[in-house]
Enzyme design. Structure first.
Site, short mmCIF file in Angstrom:
data_model
loop_
_atom_site.label_atom_id
_atom_site.label_comp_id
_atom_site.label_asym_id
_atom_site.label_seq_id
_atom_site.Cartn_x
_atom_site.Cartn_y
_atom_site.Cartn_z
N SER A 105 0.83 -1.20 0.00
CA SER A 105 0.00 0.00 0.00
C SER A 105 0.87 1.26 0.00
O SER A 105 1.68 1.44 -0.90
CB SER A 105 -0.98 -0.05 1.18
OG SER A 105 -1.97 0.94 1.05
N GLU A 198 -9.06 -4.10 -7.13
CA GLU A 198 -8.50 -2.81 -6.69
C GLU A 198 -8.88 -1.70 -7.62
O GLU A 198 -9.22 -1.95 -8.77
CB GLU A 198 -6.98 -2.94 -6.60
CG GLU A 198 -6.55 -3.88 -5.49
CD GLU A 198 -5.07 -3.86 -5.25
OE1 GLU A 198 -4.47 -2.79 -5.32
OE2 GLU A 198 -4.50 -4.93 -4.99
#
Length: 198
Positions: A105, A198
């Site tokens: 991330s 995502e």
């Protein structure tokens, strides 16, 4: 886990946690791990289980630094910390050919950013990078931020808040803030893993 030796220490003035696979020696490879958390939250302690698994499955000693977080310490603090950690590891004898940098991330975005920083400064690069669902576009400009929002445990307004906290006064599309806007040629090999939602 029993397959790793877990330790603590300080590197370039920052606390770190280490995860060394059983049998790892000083001639083995090292991964500087940069945890995720939107540049605002989390620490090596929140990622212990995953980092231990990474160490076991790669055979690398993983060093996870407790880099500075926004909003108290916005860009470029985390990036400066990551680069200082690489330099400190080199001083301790970790050759760049034996060093990998990785993160998830925000830590994945930071991994790319530190490589970009080192390229701009003419510093030696690590052997490669491991980026897991890297946060590379703090603008949130892709359409999937809306179409896949139902799968994301972080609501879009919170992502924008974290983004504003981290970038401080810097432009949101600055390549070291949002590496999606960077020219990536000349960087070391990258293993990038992302999810289909995502």
């Amino acid at each position: 886990r029993g397959e790793v030796v877990h330790g603590h220490g300080e590197l370039a003035g920052m606390p770190f946690e280490s995860f060394s696979p059983i049998g790892w020696t000083e001639t083995g490879k090292t991964c500087l791990y940069l945890h995720g958390g939107g540049y605002v939250t989390c620490a090596p302690a929140t990622h212990r289980g995953f980092i231990a698994e990474l160490a076991v499955h790669t055979g690398m000693r993983c060093i996870a630094i407790d880099y500075r977080l926004a909003p108290e310490d916005p860009y470029p603090c985390a990036l400066d910390d990551a680069n200082r950690a690489i330099e400190a590891l080199a001083t301790e004898g970790v050759a760049t050919g034996d060093l990998w940098v990785g993160g998830d991330s925000a830590g994945g975005g930071l991994t790319l950013a530190v490589m970009l920083r080192r390229r701009s400064l003419g510093q030696s690069q690590p052997a490669g990078g491991i980026v897991l669902s890297p946060w590379v576009d703090l603008k949130g400009s892709g359409e999937t931020i809306v179409t896949n929002a139902k799968y994301d445990y972080l609501p879009v307004p919170l992502l924008h808040t974290f983004s504003d906290y981290y970038r401080g006064q810097e432009a949101i599309d600055h390549p070291e803030v949002s590496p999606m806007y960077a020219e990536l040629s000349g960087l070391p090999p990258l293993l990038m893993l992302t999810g289909g939602a995502e």
